[in-house]
Design a protein around this motif. Structure first.
Motif, short mmCIF file in Angstrom:
data_model
loop_
_atom_site.label_atom_id
_atom_site.label_comp_id
_atom_site.label_asym_id
_atom_site.label_seq_id
_atom_site.Cartn_x
_atom_site.Cartn_y
_atom_site.Cartn_z
N PRO A 1 0.81 -1.50 0.08
CA PRO A 1 0.11 0.06 0.02
C PRO A 1 0.77 1.24 0.17
O PRO A 1 0.47 2.17 -0.67
CB PRO A 1 -0.87 0.05 1.11
CG PRO A 1 -1.17 -1.62 1.68
CD PRO A 1 0.38 -2.06 0.98
N GLY A 2 1.97 1.20 0.79
CA GLY A 2 2.85 2.39 0.57
C GLY A 2 3.44 2.81 -0.86
O GLY A 2 3.98 3.77 -0.81
N ASP A 3 3.40 1.82 -1.60
CA ASP A 3 3.85 2.05 -2.91
C ASP A 3 2.67 2.99 -3.82
O ASP A 3 3.14 3.55 -4.81
CB ASP A 3 3.90 0.84 -3.97
CG ASP A 3 5.09 0.15 -3.36
OD1 ASP A 3 4.88 -1.26 -3.27
OD2 ASP A 3 6.11 0.72 -2.76
N THR A 4 1.61 3.14 -3.24
CA THR A 4 0.51 3.84 -3.93
C THR A 4 1.04 5.61 -3.99
O THR A 4 1.62 6.09 -3.30
CB THR A 4 -0.74 3.97 -2.95
OG1 THR A 4 -1.26 2.80 -2.86
CG2 THR A 4 -1.67 5.00 -3.47
N GLY A 5 0.90 6.05 -5.50
CA GLY A 5 1.14 7.22 -5.88
C GLY A 5 1.30 7.18 -7.45
O GLY A 5 0.71 6.62 -8.21
N LEU A 6 1.42 8.63 -7.71
CA LEU A 6 1.74 8.87 -9.08
C LEU A 6 3.17 8.74 -9.56
O LEU A 6 3.94 9.43 -8.97
CB LEU A 6 1.45 10.25 -9.45
CG LEU A 6 1.40 10.79 -10.77
CD1 LEU A 6 0.65 10.14 -11.72
CD2 LEU A 6 1.28 12.23 -10.84
N TYR A 7 3.35 7.92 -10.54
CA TYR A 7 4.82 7.64 -10.97
C TYR A 7 5.00 8.12 -12.43
O TYR A 7 4.17 8.03 -13.27
CB TYR A 7 4.95 6.15 -11.15
CG TYR A 7 5.22 5.31 -9.77
CD1 TYR A 7 3.88 5.08 -9.13
CD2 TYR A 7 6.29 4.91 -9.16
CE1 TYR A 7 4.00 4.48 -8.01
CE2 TYR A 7 6.46 4.51 -8.07
CZ TYR A 7 5.33 3.85 -7.22
OH TYR A 7 5.37 3.30 -5.90
N LEU A 8 6.26 8.92 -12.26
CA LEU A 8 6.61 9.95 -13.34
C LEU A 8 8.16 9.46 -13.94
O LEU A 8 8.81 9.58 -13.22
CB LEU A 8 6.47 11.23 -12.98
CG LEU A 8 4.94 11.98 -12.70
CD1 LEU A 8 5.43 13.20 -11.72
CD2 LEU A 8 4.42 12.02 -13.86
N CYS A 9 7.89 9.23 -15.30
CA CYS A 9 9.32 9.05 -15.85
C CYS A 9 9.85 10.48 -16.29
O CYS A 9 8.88 11.36 -16.63
CB CYS A 9 9.39 7.94 -17.08
SG CYS A 9 8.30 8.31 -18.50
N ALA A 10 10.69 10.73 -16.66
CA ALA A 10 11.39 12.17 -17.00
C ALA A 10 12.64 11.83 -17.66
O ALA A 10 13.66 11.31 -17.26
CB ALA A 10 11.72 13.09 -15.90
N GLY A 11 12.75 12.47 -19.03
CA GLY A 11 13.80 12.27 -19.85
C GLY A 11 14.60 13.77 -19.91
O GLY A 11 13.84 14.70 -20.23
N GLU A 12 15.75 13.41 -20.01
CA GLU A 12 16.80 14.52 -20.12
C GLU A 12 16.92 14.70 -21.52
O GLU A 12 17.39 14.01 -22.56
CB GLU A 12 17.93 14.49 -19.64
CG GLU A 12 19.10 15.84 -19.51
CD GLU A 12 20.44 15.31 -19.23
OE1 GLU A 12 20.75 14.36 -18.68
OE2 GLU A 12 21.03 16.30 -19.38
N LYS A 13 16.41 16.05 -22.22
CA LYS A 13 16.67 16.34 -23.40
C LYS A 13 18.21 16.48 -23.73
O LYS A 13 18.86 17.32 -23.11
CB LYS A 13 15.58 17.50 -23.76
CG LYS A 13 14.33 17.27 -23.83
CD LYS A 13 13.42 18.84 -23.93
CE LYS A 13 13.49 19.17 -25.34
NZ LYS A 13 12.79 20.19 -25.76
N VAL A 14 18.66 15.98 -24.72
CA VAL A 14 19.94 15.85 -25.06
C VAL A 14 20.53 17.47 -25.42
O VAL A 14 20.02 18.18 -25.94
CB VAL A 14 20.22 14.93 -26.39
CG1 VAL A 14 21.68 15.09 -26.58
CG2 VAL A 14 19.82 13.84 -26.06
N GLY A 15 21.59 17.60 -24.44
CA GLY A 15 22.08 18.89 -24.82
C GLY A 15 21.55 20.08 -23.96
O GLY A 15 21.96 21.15 -24.45
N THR A 16 20.41 19.63 -23.10
CA THR A 16 19.58 21.06 -22.55
C THR A 16 19.51 21.08 -21.34
O THR A 16 19.32 22.11 -20.56
CB THR A 16 18.21 20.87 -23.12
OG1 THR A 16 17.65 19.76 -22.40
CG2 THR A 16 18.09 20.75 -24.75
N TYR A 17 20.06 20.16 -20.58
CA TYR A 17 19.84 20.10 -19.09
C TYR A 17 18.42 20.32 -18.53
O TYR A 17 18.01 20.28 -17.38
CB TYR A 17 20.69 21.27 -18.30
CG TYR A 17 22.05 21.39 -18.79
CD1 TYR A 17 22.51 22.41 -18.91
CD2 TYR A 17 22.82 20.04 -18.89
CE1 TYR A 17 24.05 22.50 -19.32
CE2 TYR A 17 24.18 20.47 -19.03
CZ TYR A 17 24.76 21.57 -19.34
OH TYR A 17 26.13 21.28 -19.78
#
Lengths: 116, 111
Positions: free
Chosen positions: B81-97
């Motif tokens: 139950p503690g795993d409940t939440g919103l999971y988000l992936c995030a990609g670093e755009k090449v050369g932009t930070y």
């Protein structure tokens, strides 16, 4: 790590008015990012704010609508101008990120804006 | 334009079950991160993967970065139950930070 404080935490505003959100960081950072998170959705990058230069806006966001200030390395503001109900959202300030730093993004708790 | 698509969008499972969340894109990223967000808080970093094909384990969570650095997966074993939440992936755009976030997966684990 970085601790980020945002003000206000929430506000209810009237259509046509403007609101300025403040973001204070407990350490000096080069880049600060402003994100928008609409109810139940993911985060969308609005702009990147670097100290000493104009903010860089993502596609779909313009300076006239979302002016940003970055007067020093620990502080930034985002103004939501001429608000409409579609601007109701959570606005998040973030620091860190990318290969320049450790890569981790640190977020404030967000500013929940409701426009009537 | 959303560059990172996550699936499933919603997931409700019983405690003890396993699950996998996918994050897909047609773009190459310098690195990819997974965050978890709980109501009223900002996202919190779980892991960063940098090398194509990289696999990282964090207790019951296993993260994989695709060989071409365009996609990633998050596998949770014996969900709690503690795993409940919103999971988000995030990609670093090449050369932009700059990081672009995925569409999100809302997970609910029932006791």
């Amino acid at each position: 790590s970085a601790v980020i404080s945002q003000k206000p935490s929430r506000d209810i505003c009237q259509r046509g008015t403007s609101l300025t959100i403040q973001c204070q960081v407990d350490s000096q950072v080069t880049m600060m990012f402003w994100y928008r998170q609409q109810p139940g959705q993911s985060l969308t990058l609005i702009a990147t704010a670097n100290q000493g230069s104009e903010a860089t806006y993502e596609s779909g966001f313009v300076i006239d609508k979302f002016p940003i200030s970055r007067p020093n390395l620990t502080f930034s503001t985002l103004t939501v101008s001429n608000m409409s109900p579609e601007d109701s959202s959570i606005y998040l300030c973030s620091v860190g990120g990318g290969s320049e730093n450790t890569g981790e993004l640190f977020f404030g708790e967000g500013s929940r804006l409701t426009v009537l | 334009t959303q560059l990172l698509e996550q699936s499933p969008q919603f997931l409700s499972i019983q405690e003890g079950e396993n699950l996998t969340v996918y994050c897909n894109s047609s773009s190459v990223f310098s690195s990819l991160q997974w965050y978890r967000q709980e109501p009223g808080e900002g996202p919190v970093l779980l892991v960063t993967v940098v090398t194509g094909g990289e696999v990282k384990k964090l207790k019951r969570l296993t993260f994989q970065f695709g060989d071409a650095r365009k996609d990633s997966s998050l596998h949770i074993t014996a969900a709690q139950p503690g795993d409940t939440g919103l999971y988000l992936c995030a990609g670093e755009k090449v050369g932009t930070y700059k990081y672009i976030f995925g569409t999100g997966t809302r997970l609910k684990v029932l006791a």
